[in-house]
Design a protein around this motif. Structure first.
Motif, PDB file in Angstrom:
ATOM      1  N   THR A 135       0.841  -1.194   0.000  1.00 37.26           N
ATOM      2  CA  THR A 135       0.000   0.000   0.000  1.00 37.26           C
ATOM      3  C   THR A 135       0.877   1.245   0.000  1.00 37.26           C
ATOM      4  OG1 THR A 135      -1.858   1.107   1.096  1.00 37.26           O
ATOM      5  CG2 THR A 135      -0.200   0.153   2.517  1.00 37.26           C
ATOM      6  N   GLU A 136       0.395   2.309  -0.616  1.00 39.04           N
ATOM      7  CA  GLU A 136       1.144   3.560  -0.675  1.00 39.04           C
ATOM      8  C   GLU A 136       1.305   4.150   0.723  1.00 39.04           C
ATOM      9  OE1 GLU A 136       3.363   6.480  -2.472  1.00 39.04           O
ATOM     10  OE2 GLU A 136       2.395   4.852  -3.587  1.00 39.04           O
ATOM     11  N   ASP A 137       2.491   4.626   1.028  1.00 39.29           N
ATOM     12  CA  ASP A 137       2.793   5.234   2.321  1.00 39.29           C
ATOM     13  C   ASP A 137       2.312   6.686   2.301  1.00 39.29           C
ATOM     14  OD1 ASP A 137       3.868   6.132   4.711  1.00 39.29           O
ATOM     15  OD2 ASP A 137       5.803   5.135   4.420  1.00 39.29           O
ATOM     16  N   ALA A 156      -3.529   1.810   6.855  1.00 41.33           N
ATOM     17  CA  ALA A 156      -2.773   0.759   6.175  1.00 41.33           C
ATOM     18  C   ALA A 156      -3.040  -0.601   6.807  1.00 41.33           C
ATOM     19  CB  ALA A 156      -1.279   1.080   6.211  1.00 41.33           C
ATOM     20  N   LYS A 159      -6.428  -1.986   5.859  1.00 40.00           N
ATOM     21  CA  LYS A 159      -6.424  -2.563   4.509  1.00 40.00           C
ATOM     22  C   LYS A 159      -5.911  -3.998   4.552  1.00 40.00           C
ATOM     23  CE  LYS A 159      -5.753   1.591   1.629  1.00 40.00           C
ATOM     24  NZ  LYS A 159      -4.818   2.261   0.690  1.00 40.00           N
ATOM     25  N   ALA A 168       0.679  -4.657   6.310  1.00 42.17           N
ATOM     26  CA  ALA A 168       0.704  -3.857   5.091  1.00 42.17           C
ATOM     27  C   ALA A 168       2.116  -3.330   4.917  1.00 42.17           C
ATOM     28  CB  ALA A 168      -0.290  -2.701   5.185  1.00 42.17           C
ATOM     29  N   GLN A 170       4.426  -0.740   3.250  1.00 40.85           N
ATOM     30  CA  GLN A 170       4.201   0.574   2.665  1.00 40.85           C
ATOM     31  C   GLN A 170       5.343   0.977   1.723  1.00 40.85           C
ATOM     32  OE1 GLN A 170       2.011   3.118   5.956  1.00 40.85           O
ATOM     33  NE2 GLN A 170       3.760   2.089   6.850  1.00 40.85           N
ATOM     34  N   SER A 180       3.066  -1.231   8.432  1.00 51.31           N
ATOM     35  CA  SER A 180       2.187  -0.321   9.173  1.00 51.31           C
ATOM     36  C   SER A 180       2.543  -0.288  10.654  1.00 51.31           C
ATOM     37  CB  SER A 180       0.721  -0.733   9.004  1.00 51.31           C
ATOM     38  OG  SER A 180       0.467  -1.976   9.634  1.00 51.31           O
ATOM     39  N   ASP A 253       0.540  -9.693  -1.678  1.00 47.43           N
ATOM     40  CA  ASP A 253      -0.475  -9.477  -2.719  1.00 47.43           C
ATOM     41  C   ASP A 253      -0.767 -10.745  -3.514  1.00 47.43           C
ATOM     42  OD1 ASP A 253      -0.964  -6.863  -2.077  1.00 47.43           O
ATOM     43  OD2 ASP A 253       0.280  -6.002  -3.651  1.00 47.43           O
TER      44      ASP A 253
END
Length: 291
Positions: A135-137, A156, A159, A168, A170, A180, A253
């Motif tokens: 996930t984007e930080d 995060a 998610k 997650a 990042q 996270s 993922d």
């Protein structure tokens, strides 16, 4: 009966009251630490308390207790609550004042609290490995401060939970930063890589202990940033944190890491880390709740 610390006093939890205008509640204006407890003893407490003091200083909060005083208070609290395996949480805020973005008067007393929790070791996950997502930080640019402002981390983590994952991972653009609530490492061709301890990550105490272990045992570890592509093509991926210890990541993922099983480097680091715990806190005994 459970006890907590409030401003230097150990009191019953139901007696602890915090004003609604405490700046920790209003603004997240404070810092915190979580220290692991094994066999009733704090692990790496000196390092945690030094970071606590440093984080507070970085946002202009002066801790009104010495490291020795804080350590003594936490030891008393652990004994009072009979915590053998768990954590102790410590937090300080800029104190109570009428809500205003600017800092209150310098003489405003801080608010410091601490409490304990019974927490088992995640031995089952450590043996089998866990899944993660990317996930984007989106966090601020002073992640080196262990601030109470954790909304980016929480989003995060949520998610990850919604995806049925443990963590997650990042990234800022193509560069992987950290989890996270953990630091992230990759293993490639026998070398471990982890993001440098700059403003983009929290320099985790378990991370630092892992670096010491690698140095002592001639395991090659390099602090340098690595890309998502390098992450996805790593031989092994692992995370570290106070409560997760050394945790292999076996799926990102939906893509398997090391065939979906913990690698040999991860297992070796877990063994060496357990040995460090036993040096400070005594022999670790696996209980049914840890499997």
């Amino acid at each position: 009966m459970e006890f907590v610390i409030l401003n230097g006093e150990i009191i019953e939890r139901n007696e602890a009251k915090i004003d609604v205008e405490d700046r920790g509640y209003q603004f997240g204006d404070g810092v915190y630490e979580v220290i692991r407890v094994y066999n009733g003893k704090m692990f790496t407490s000196k390092e945690h308390l030094e970071r606590f003091e440093k984080s507070a200083g970085n946002i202009g909060i002066s801790v009104p207790y010495s490291l020795g005083e804080m350590s003594s208070l936490l030891e008393q609290l652990i004994l009072k609550n009979d915590i053998q395996l768990g954590t102790v949480y410590l937090q300080i805020t800029r104190g109570i004042s009428p809500r205003n973005h600017a800092f209150p008067h310098a003489e405003t007393p801080t608010t410091m609290v601490a409490y304990t929790r019974q927490v088992e070791r995640p031995v089952g996950n450590m043996k089998s490995g866990v899944k993660a997502i990317l996930t984007e930080d989106i966090r601020w640019l002073r992640c080196d401060i262990k601030s109470l402002n954790l909304l980016g981390n929480l989003l995060a983590k949520q998610k990850a939970v919604e995806a049925g994952c443990f963590e997650a991972i990042q990234h800022r653009g193509e560069t992987v930063t950290e989890g996270s609530s953990s630091n992230v490492f990759i293993v490639k061709d026998g070398t471990i890589f982890t993001h440098p301890a700059d403003n983009l990550i929290l320099n985790g105490i378990t991370r630092k202990k892992l670096q010491e272990i690698c140095s002592t045992h001639s395991i090659r570890l390099e602090e340098r940033s690595f890309s998502i592509e390098e992450l996805m093509h790593a031989d092994e991926v692992l995370m570290s944190s106070t409560t997760a210890e050394i945790m292999p990541i076996i799926d990102i993922d939906g893509n398997k890491v090391n065939g979906g099983v913990p690698g040999e480097m991860s297992k070796k680091l877990q063994e060496l880390f357990e040995a460090e715990i036993e040096i400070q806190c005594g022999q670790l005994v696996t209980t049914p709740g840890e499997i």
